[in-house]
Scaffold this active site. Sequence first.
Site, mmCIF file in Angstrom:
data_model
loop_
_atom_site.group_PDB
_atom_site.id
_atom_site.type_symbol
_atom_site.label_atom_id
_atom_site.label_comp_id
_atom_site.label_asym_id
_atom_site.label_seq_id
_atom_site.Cartn_x
_atom_site.Cartn_y
_atom_site.Cartn_z
ATOM 1 N N GLU A 305 0.880 -1.379 -0.087
ATOM 2 C CA GLU A 305 0.051 0.049 -0.075
ATOM 3 C C GLU A 305 0.729 1.323 -0.068
ATOM 4 O O GLU A 305 0.532 2.115 -0.746
ATOM 5 C CB GLU A 305 -0.963 -0.033 1.200
ATOM 6 C CG GLU A 305 -1.854 -1.089 1.318
ATOM 7 C CD GLU A 305 -2.951 -1.133 0.065
ATOM 8 O OE1 GLU A 305 -3.066 -0.013 -0.704
ATOM 9 O OE2 GLU A 305 -3.932 -1.753 0.034
ATOM 10 N N ARG A 309 0.590 3.704 -3.083
ATOM 11 C CA ARG A 309 0.086 5.059 -3.135
ATOM 12 C C ARG A 309 0.894 6.196 -3.000
ATOM 13 O O ARG A 309 1.078 7.226 -3.361
ATOM 14 C CB ARG A 309 -0.634 5.049 -1.757
ATOM 15 C CG ARG A 309 -1.985 4.054 -1.889
ATOM 16 C CD ARG A 309 -2.984 4.050 -0.765
ATOM 17 N NE ARG A 309 -3.607 2.729 -0.486
ATOM 18 C CZ ARG A 309 -5.126 2.849 -0.115
ATOM 19 N NH1 ARG A 309 -5.573 4.011 0.418
ATOM 20 N NH2 ARG A 309 -5.618 1.778 -0.004
ATOM 21 N N ASP A 438 -5.274 -10.181 -7.859
ATOM 22 C CA ASP A 438 -5.691 -9.341 -9.119
ATOM 23 C C ASP A 438 -4.411 -8.485 -9.823
ATOM 24 O O ASP A 438 -4.422 -8.949 -11.056
ATOM 25 C CB ASP A 438 -6.912 -8.387 -8.657
ATOM 26 C CG ASP A 438 -6.488 -7.324 -7.395
ATOM 27 O OD1 ASP A 438 -5.381 -7.847 -6.780
ATOM 28 O OD2 ASP A 438 -6.992 -6.522 -7.193
ATOM 29 N N GLU A 574 -12.315 0.514 -10.017
ATOM 30 C CA GLU A 574 -11.908 -0.535 -11.312
ATOM 31 C C GLU A 574 -12.917 -0.326 -12.461
ATOM 32 O O GLU A 574 -12.362 -0.429 -13.816
ATOM 33 C CB GLU A 574 -11.904 -1.927 -10.563
ATOM 34 C CG GLU A 574 -11.085 -2.133 -9.834
ATOM 35 C CD GLU A 574 -11.033 -1.615 -8.287
ATOM 36 O OE1 GLU A 574 -9.942 -1.536 -7.728
ATOM 37 O OE2 GLU A 574 -12.263 -1.447 -7.994
ATOM 38 N N THR A 663 -1.252 0.359 -10.130
ATOM 39 C CA THR A 663 -2.449 0.202 -9.842
ATOM 40 C C THR A 663 -3.259 1.170 -8.850
ATOM 41 O O THR A 663 -4.400 0.772 -8.643
ATOM 42 C CB THR A 663 -2.166 -1.250 -9.158
ATOM 43 O OG1 THR A 663 -3.598 -1.886 -8.936
ATOM 44 C CG2 THR A 663 -1.647 -1.140 -7.747
#
Length: 674
Positions: A305, A309, A438, A574, A663
Site C-alpha cells: 500500500e 500510494r 488481481d 476499477e 495499480t
Amino acid sequence: AAAAVTAAASPPRRDFISVTLSPEEAAVGAGGYNNSKAWRRRSCWRKWKQLSRLQRSVILFLFAFLVVCGVISYTSMGEPWKSLTSKPSDNQRSEPEIPGLKLANPAVLPAPQKADDNPGDYPELSPQKPPKPPHVQRGSSNLQIKPPWKNVRLNTRHDSSRVVEELVQADKEEKTEKSVISWRGAVIEPDQSTEPPSSKKKESEKPSSVEAEDQKEPVPINDRQVAVIEAFRHAWKGYKEFAWGHDELKPLSKSYSEWFGLGLTLIDALDTMWILGLKEEFEEARKWVANNLVFDKNVDVNLFESTIRILGGLLSTYHLSGDSLFLEKAKDIGNRLMPAFKTPSKIPYSDVNIGRGTAHPPRWTSDSTVAEVTSIQLEFRELSRLTGDQKFQKAVDEVMKHVHTLSGKNDGLVPMFINTNSGQFTHLGVYTLGARADSYYEYLLKQWIQGGKKESELLEDYMRAIEGVKQHLLQRSQPNKLTFVGELAHGHFSAKMDHLVCFLPGTLALGAHNGLTADHIKLAEALMETCYQMYAQVETGLSPEIVHFNLHAQKGHKDVEIKPADRHNLLRPETVESLFYMYRFTGDKKYQDWGWEILQNFNKYTRVPTGGYTSINNVQNPSNPEPRDKMESFFLGETLKYMFLLFSDDIDLINLDKYVFNTEAHPLPIWVPA
C-alpha cells in the site's frame, strides 16, 4: 697528418641493393605483361604489402565502419519499406478495429491551467454529451501474438473455452498461417493492417518533437469534466477542513482516521490535482509535503500500500510537475522500504517499520499475498531508473523471476499466498482474479510495456494467465448471458466475482492496443458490459463489493445476486478505470455515458453536504444506503482521476503510448531507448 692523407686517398663508398626476380616477373619486365587475373591479384597484394602497418589499419577501420553503417541503415529502413510494400488493397477483408502498435515518445505534460473558480454546483450542470473527440481511427495491430498452447486441455468441466469461441466467432477471418518467429510462450504472426488512408495521414501529421507537441492548442474541458472537478473540490473541501495532513477523511463525523500517519489522501491526490488543473490546491498540498511529510517515524506500514500510494504518487507527481522535491521524498521512502526484502527467499515481508528499518510478516502468518509482492515492481524499477541505484529494481526483479519459475500454477493462474521463508506458493488449488491476486496479472503486462516490450518472460506469463482465465474461470450468466470471471477452489467453480476484477477489461484492451491477439479486445468488451451491469442492475446504480451470478435461469431473478455481507460500496475505481481504457481505444461514446451514470449516482447516494464522499453499506436501499463515514484515499487518487480522463476529448492527456498507470492510477513514463 698521415691519417688525413690516407682518408683523402680512399675511394668513395658505394651502396648496392640486390634484387632477385622470378621467371614470371622477369618476363613482365621484358614486356611479357598479359593482363591475367592471377597477375592482377599478385600486383594488388604486392602494393598492399608495400603499405605501412598504420596505413593498412586505417583502411581496414574505414571499411569496417562503412559495413556497420550499412547494416544500421538497412535495419532502420527495412520496417518502413516493408510496411509500404505490404500495404493491403482497399478490397481486402478487414479484421475488427483493434488499436495499433505505437512507439513510445518522451513523456511531457503541459503545466496545469487554473480551473474555473466557480464551476457551479453539481445539480446545475447539464448532463448533455460532450462533443465527439478528435479521435484517430485505429486499425488492427501489425503483430498478433497467439499462444501455441491454445489447443491444450480445451475441454474443462465448465467449458469456459466455448464462451470465448462464441465471443470471437463473428471476428474470425481466413488468414494465412505464416509464423514469423516462435519463442517461449508465444508465436508472433504477420497480421494485415486495415487502417484506412485517412488514419495513416493523421499519423504522419503528428509532431516529430516534444516542442511541436507543446505548441498544440489545448483541448477545452467539457461539462462532464467540469462536474468531475466540482466533485473533487467538494471532496477536497471536506478533507482540508476536517482531516488535513491525515490519512483519510471521516466526512460524517467531520474527523479523520489514521493508517500510517503519512497523509495518504493528500499524496494520492497530488497528480490528480495536476491533471485536473487545480493549481492552487496543488501548491497548497506541495507546501505540506515540503514542510510536514516526514518518513522518520516509528510506524509500521504495509509494503504494497505504501509503494503504490506514496512512492507511486510521488514519482508520478515528479514526472508531471518536474519538481525535484517529490523525487527526493520518493528516494527517502524507497530506501526505508528496502528492509522488507531481507528474507530467506527474497520474497518481501508485508510490513516495514520505516523509522527503525525493520520488517516482518503479519503476526498470524509468515505468508505474503501474491498480489502484494508482485505489484510493487513498476514503482521500484522507475526509482532505479531515476536515481541510478539498481538495488531497487534488482530486489523486485528477483521476485518476478522467482515467481516465474514456481510450480503450483494452473495454466498461468497463481494461488493467492506465498511463503516468505520457503518462497513457495501456499494454500494451493484456489485461483481468483479478485482480492490477493488481481494486480499480479495487471503488472505482468504493465512491466512488459514499461520496459519497452523486451522482457519476454513477463509477456509469456501474462499470455498464459489470460488463457488460464478463458479455460477455467470464464462463464456466462442467465438470463442475459453476461460474460463473467468466477473463481476456482480445488476444482469447484464459484460464480463469485469481486468488483476488483473489473480492472480486467481495461488491462485486456491495453494489451490489444500494444499488439497482442485481437480476441482480447472482444473479451474486454464483453466483460466491460458485465461490470456496467453490476451497477445498472442494482437499486442505487452503484456496484456492491462482490456479486454472484446466476448460472441457471430463474423466474423473477436477475443475472446478479447480492449477499448481505457483500452489498457495501467503497467508492472503488476499477470499473471507471476500464471504461477509460475502453473509450480511449475504441472511441465508443457509450463508455462515457456509463461513466456519467456512475458519477451521478455517486453524487446522489455518497455525497456528504458538508464536504467529502462516504462509502456506503447497502447499495440495495436507495432510501437509506447506510453511510459508513469513510472516504478512501483512492476515491481522489483513482476514481475521480479516471472519471476526468474518461470524459476528456484530448487523447494526449496522459497519452497511453507514453505512460503506464500503476495499480493506484499514478502514471509513470514508458521507458524510451536512449
